[in-house]
Design an enzyme around this catalytic site. Structure first.
Site, PDB file in Angstrom:
ATOM      1  N   GLU A  15       0.812  -1.222   0.000  1.00  0.00           N
ATOM      2  CA  GLU A  15       0.000   0.000   0.000  1.00  0.00           C
ATOM      3  C   GLU A  15       0.849   1.277   0.000  1.00  0.00           C
ATOM      4  OE1 GLU A  15      -3.814  -0.178   2.326  1.00  0.00           O
ATOM      5  OE2 GLU A  15      -2.805  -1.909   3.198  1.00  0.00           O
ATOM      6  N   SER A 141      -6.663  -2.372   1.597  1.00  0.00           N
ATOM      7  CA  SER A 141      -6.943  -1.856   0.251  1.00  0.00           C
ATOM      8  C   SER A 141      -7.418  -2.925  -0.724  1.00  0.00           C
ATOM      9  CB  SER A 141      -5.701  -1.154  -0.325  1.00  0.00           C
ATOM     10  OG  SER A 141      -5.412   0.017   0.393  1.00  0.00           O
ATOM     11  N   TYR A 210      -9.397   4.158  -4.849  1.00  0.00           N
ATOM     12  CA  TYR A 210      -8.400   5.211  -5.004  1.00  0.00           C
ATOM     13  C   TYR A 210      -8.392   5.924  -6.363  1.00  0.00           C
ATOM     14  CZ  TYR A 210      -6.802   2.943  -0.786  1.00  0.00           C
ATOM     15  OH  TYR A 210      -6.744   2.396   0.462  1.00  0.00           O
ATOM     16  N   ARG A 249     -12.180   3.315  11.197  1.00  0.00           N
ATOM     17  CA  ARG A 249     -13.329   3.222  10.296  1.00  0.00           C
ATOM     18  C   ARG A 249     -13.727   1.756  10.161  1.00  0.00           C
ATOM     19  NH1 ARG A 249     -11.588   3.701   5.096  1.00  0.00           N
ATOM     20  NH2 ARG A 249     -12.513   1.691   4.614  1.00  0.00           N
ATOM     21  N   ASP A 251     -16.071  -1.189   8.348  1.00  0.00           N
ATOM     22  CA  ASP A 251     -16.758  -1.500   7.093  1.00  0.00           C
ATOM     23  C   ASP A 251     -17.806  -2.587   7.320  1.00  0.00           C
ATOM     24  OD1 ASP A 251     -15.062   0.308   5.865  1.00  0.00           O
ATOM     25  OD2 ASP A 251     -13.633  -1.227   5.222  1.00  0.00           O
ATOM     26  N   GLU A 268     -14.625  -5.446   8.855  1.00  0.00           N
ATOM     27  CA  GLU A 268     -13.330  -5.195   9.474  1.00  0.00           C
ATOM     28  C   GLU A 268     -13.263  -3.766   9.991  1.00  0.00           C
ATOM     29  OE1 GLU A 268      -9.932  -4.992   6.799  1.00  0.00           O
ATOM     30  OE2 GLU A 268     -11.277  -4.714   5.092  1.00  0.00           O
ATOM     31  N   ASN A 270     -10.630  -0.556  10.184  1.00  0.00           N
ATOM     32  CA  ASN A 270      -9.408   0.051   9.655  1.00  0.00           C
ATOM     33  C   ASN A 270      -8.868   1.029  10.690  1.00  0.00           C
ATOM     34  OD1 ASN A 270      -9.644  -0.794   6.589  1.00  0.00           O
ATOM     35  ND2 ASN A 270     -11.657  -0.075   7.223  1.00  0.00           N
ATOM     36  N   GLY A 274      -7.598   5.695   5.086  1.00  0.00           N
ATOM     37  CA  GLY A 274      -6.964   6.537   4.070  1.00  0.00           C
ATOM     38  C   GLY A 274      -7.295   8.009   4.262  1.00  0.00           C
TER      39      GLY A 274
END
Length: 307
Positions: A15, A141, A210, A249, A251, A268, A270, A274
């Site tokens: 990443e 990612s 992205y 964050r 998901d 999951e 994070n 990002g």
């Protein structure tokens, strides 16, 4: 005295390109917020660099196993440099998706049925009935994610690639159809819930995350109020269960194919979301009236050791 912030970015994980973008954006925001900023492209000499620089705060903008899995956090604890985001244990737990799911189940959060196996076993036979998802236990990612559809006769042979770079342990998880949702937690408070609609791929993969125009973000997500609030509550519960700090964050998948009150599954957490121009957390903060510079400042002022 102006606080000196070292923004850690880049690194050597898969990443790296995303981290460089996150780091550059955060560094610019911190300069705007009035800090003295040093940008560090992290290499294997990072301990020596930090020991020489002695910043007041390390802003962790790294992504991938080294930046998110407890490694850099342990180094910063050893050097006694206050740092942002989650500490050693929470970072390691969240990065190991199979271990995080055990914690989620223990506190009553809904997760999809899954098995953790070697990639060779997952390539030899269907570990779960199709449709299912195969993903590395410790990547972000969407690297290495494979969706096995119902009409796929054979298990995914790409797992046998000699140049497979994502480790030998994978999670094979029941595929949950429906909508992709996500919600950030800031401190111990949930921000808004966003629905993500991938445009460039069939799921929310790397390009959808992205590439400009790769996905559409709907904020606030169009959900019934009790579902919206329930996702916010689950995000805080997941954040606290892992022991996260600062910003995280979570998901979700939401299967609303029936009456719209269907299954919500935690995917999951994070711990290093990002922070690029297309990233979700800055967008959620903006929806709350917080500029990118104000968000970066909040993250810096929350930094500490012993996280």
């Amino acid at each position: 005295m102006t606080k000196h912030v070292a923004v850690l970015m880049g690194g050597w994980d898969s990443e790296r390109p995303v981290s460089l973008k996150s780091g550059a954006a955060c560094a610019a925001a911190l300069v705007e917020a009035g800090y003295r900023v040093s940008e560090i492209d992290v290499g294997h000499d990072i301990a020596e660099k930090l020991a020489a620089l002695r910043p007041d705060v390390a802003f962790n903008a790294l992504h991938g196993r080294f930046g998110e899995g407890g490694y850099i956090q342990g180094l910063l604890e050893t050097l006694r440099i206050p740092y942002t985001h989650s500490g050693v244990l929470a970072s390691a737990l969240a990065m190991q998706k199979d271990k995080a799911k055990i914690v989620f189940e223990a506190v009553g959060l809904p997760v999809a049925v899954s098995r953790t196996v070697s990639r060779f076993e997952a390539a030899r036979e269907h570990v779960l009935p199709a449709p299912y998802v195969v993903k590395p236990v410790a990547e972000g990612s969407s690297f290495g994610v494979i969706i096995v559809k119902e009409d796929r006769t054979h298990p995914p042979q790409e797992l046998l690639r000699e140049d497979w770079p994502y480790g030998d342990r994978v999670i094979v998880e029941r595929y949950v159809p429906g909508r992709e949702l996500t919600c950030a937690v800031m401190g111990d408070r949930a921000l808004g819930v966003t629905e993500i609609i991938a445009k460039s791929e069939s799921f929310y993969g790397y390009d959808a995350k992205y590439a400009p125009g790769g996905s559409e973000h709907i904020l606030p997500a169009r959900l019934k109020p009790f579902i919206y609030q329930g996702i916010q509550m689950m995000s805080v519960k997941a954040h606290l269960a892992l022991g996260c700090r600062g910003i995280s964050r979570t998901d979700f998948r939401f299967d609303d194919r029936g009456d719209g009150e269907g299954e919500v599954i935690v995917l999951e957490v994070n711990t290093q979301p990002g922070m690029t121009a297309t990233s979700l957390v800055p967008e959620m903060a903006a929806h709350e009236g917080m500029s990118f510079a104000a968000l970066a400042k909040w993250i810096v002022e929350d930094a500490s050791c012993d996280r």
